[in-house]
Design a protein around this motif. Structure first.
Motif, mmCIF file in Angstrom:
data_model
loop_
_atom_site.group_PDB
_atom_site.id
_atom_site.type_symbol
_atom_site.label_atom_id
_atom_site.label_comp_id
_atom_site.label_asym_id
_atom_site.label_seq_id
_atom_site.Cartn_x
_atom_site.Cartn_y
_atom_site.Cartn_z
ATOM 1 N N GLN A 1 0.844 -1.189 0.000
ATOM 2 C CA GLN A 1 0.000 0.000 0.000
ATOM 3 C C GLN A 1 0.886 1.248 0.000
ATOM 4 N N VAL A 2 0.501 2.228 -0.784
ATOM 5 C CA VAL A 2 1.247 3.479 -0.888
ATOM 6 C C VAL A 2 0.369 4.620 -0.402
ATOM 7 N N GLN A 3 0.953 5.493 0.375
ATOM 8 C CA GLN A 3 0.260 6.711 0.791
ATOM 9 C C GLN A 3 1.005 7.914 0.247
ATOM 10 N N LEU A 4 0.245 8.871 -0.270
ATOM 11 C CA LEU A 4 0.816 10.073 -0.866
ATOM 12 C C LEU A 4 0.270 11.303 -0.168
ATOM 13 N N VAL A 5 1.159 12.248 0.132
ATOM 14 C CA VAL A 5 0.752 13.499 0.766
ATOM 15 C C VAL A 5 1.347 14.648 -0.029
ATOM 16 N N GLU A 6 0.445 15.483 -0.596
ATOM 17 C CA GLU A 6 0.897 16.644 -1.363
ATOM 18 C C GLU A 6 0.964 17.875 -0.463
ATOM 19 N N SER A 7 1.833 18.799 -0.845
ATOM 20 C CA SER A 7 1.924 20.082 -0.157
ATOM 21 C C SER A 7 2.463 21.116 -1.140
ATOM 22 N N GLY A 8 2.342 22.386 -0.748
ATOM 23 C CA GLY A 8 2.927 23.460 -1.543
ATOM 24 C C GLY A 8 1.956 24.290 -2.343
ATOM 25 N N GLY A 9 0.675 23.934 -2.326
ATOM 26 C CA GLY A 9 -0.294 24.736 -3.044
ATOM 27 C C GLY A 9 -0.555 26.057 -2.349
ATOM 28 N N GLY A 10 -1.333 26.908 -3.018
ATOM 29 C CA GLY A 10 -1.674 28.194 -2.424
ATOM 30 C C GLY A 10 -2.141 29.183 -3.464
ATOM 31 N N LEU A 11 -2.166 30.445 -3.050
ATOM 32 C CA LEU A 11 -2.579 31.546 -3.912
ATOM 33 C C LEU A 11 -1.340 32.279 -4.418
ATOM 34 N N VAL A 12 -1.284 32.500 -5.726
ATOM 35 C CA VAL A 12 -0.145 33.195 -6.316
ATOM 36 C C VAL A 12 -0.646 34.106 -7.423
ATOM 37 N N GLN A 13 0.042 35.192 -7.645
ATOM 38 C CA GLN A 13 -0.326 36.120 -8.708
ATOM 39 C C GLN A 13 0.126 35.576 -10.061
ATOM 40 N N PRO A 14 -0.546 35.986 -11.127
ATOM 41 C CA PRO A 14 -0.092 35.582 -12.471
ATOM 42 C C PRO A 14 1.375 35.940 -12.682
ATOM 43 N N GLY A 15 2.093 35.021 -13.288
ATOM 44 C CA GLY A 15 3.527 35.211 -13.486
ATOM 45 C C GLY A 15 4.374 34.675 -12.354
ATOM 46 N N GLY A 16 3.750 34.304 -11.264
ATOM 47 C CA GLY A 16 4.480 33.809 -10.107
ATOM 48 C C GLY A 16 4.826 32.332 -10.207
ATOM 49 N N SER A 17 5.407 31.834 -9.120
ATOM 50 C CA SER A 17 5.866 30.438 -9.085
ATOM 51 C C SER A 17 5.398 29.742 -7.821
ATOM 52 N N LEU A 18 5.237 28.449 -7.935
ATOM 53 C CA LEU A 18 4.972 27.583 -6.797
ATOM 54 C C LEU A 18 5.708 26.270 -7.023
ATOM 55 N N ARG A 19 6.039 25.618 -5.911
ATOM 56 C CA ARG A 19 6.615 24.282 -6.001
ATOM 57 C C ARG A 19 5.758 23.322 -5.195
ATOM 58 N N LEU A 20 5.229 22.317 -5.875
ATOM 59 C CA LEU A 20 4.437 21.282 -5.214
ATOM 60 C C LEU A 20 5.331 20.107 -4.863
ATOM 61 N N SER A 21 5.041 19.512 -3.719
ATOM 62 C CA SER A 21 5.808 18.360 -3.268
ATOM 63 C C SER A 21 4.853 17.220 -2.943
ATOM 64 N N CYS A 22 5.287 16.012 -3.258
ATOM 65 C CA CYS A 22 4.495 14.814 -2.983
ATOM 66 C C CYS A 22 5.402 13.822 -2.258
ATOM 67 N N ALA A 23 5.032 13.500 -1.041
ATOM 68 C CA ALA A 23 5.815 12.561 -0.237
ATOM 69 C C ALA A 23 5.108 11.209 -0.219
ATOM 70 N N ALA A 24 5.862 10.165 -0.545
ATOM 71 C CA ALA A 24 5.302 8.816 -0.606
ATOM 72 C C ALA A 24 5.817 7.967 0.541
ATOM 73 N N SER A 25 4.990 7.035 0.963
ATOM 74 C CA SER A 25 5.414 6.108 2.006
ATOM 75 C C SER A 25 4.778 4.759 1.741
ATOM 76 N N GLY A 26 5.410 3.723 2.259
ATOM 77 C CA GLY A 26 4.772 2.417 2.276
ATOM 78 C C GLY A 26 5.196 1.434 1.221
ATOM 79 N N SER A 27 6.046 1.807 0.258
ATOM 80 C CA SER A 27 6.412 0.824 -0.754
ATOM 81 C C SER A 27 7.756 1.198 -1.381
ATOM 82 N N ILE A 28 8.178 0.408 -2.344
ATOM 83 C CA ILE A 28 9.455 0.649 -3.011
ATOM 84 C C ILE A 28 9.247 1.694 -4.094
#
Length: 117
Positions: A1-28
């Motif tokens: 079984q694999v569990q995934l947790v995303e983070s890094g979303g939010g509100l940003v102005q046009p032209g801006g940047s964001l970095r999303l992260s996904c952390a996995a656990s439970g498998s190879i």
């Protein structure tokens, strides 16, 4: 079984940047291809970027040149760097892992990205 947790979303102005992260656990982790999809209100979910277990990447035409997907097998993470964001990038972004040579797919809970002035 694999569990995934995303983070890094939010509100940003046009032209801006964001970095999303996904952390996995439970498998190879290295046995899975990874991807980021998004779903805007009233629209179907679409795949925006993917990376194979070997590191090959693919992007939707709408994000080419602006988004970069990467993975760190040691840390079991998948990143999505999003630059030059546009209002049409507004959506809930989902991380997924698919075990190679199978249809077994796991999804995270999603993280909201809103691009607005």
């Amino acid at each position: 079984q694999v569990q995934l947790v995303e983070s890094g979303g939010g509100l940003v102005q046009p032209g801006g940047s964001l970095r999303l992260s996904c952390a996995a656990s439970g498998s190879i982790f290295r046995l899975y291809n990874a991807g980021w999809s998004r779903q805007a209100p009233g629209k179907p979910r679409e795949l925006v970027a993917s990376v194979t277990n070997g590191g090959s990447t693919n992007y939707a035409d709408s994000v080419k040149g602006r988004f970069t997907i990467s993975r760190d097998n040691a840390k079991k993470t998948v990143l999505l760097q999003m630059n030059s964001l546009k209002p049409e990038d507004t959506a809930v972004y989902y991380c997924n892992l698919r075990r190679i040579a199978t249809t077994t797919t796991y999804w995270g809970q999603g993280t909201q990205v809103t691009v607005s002035s």
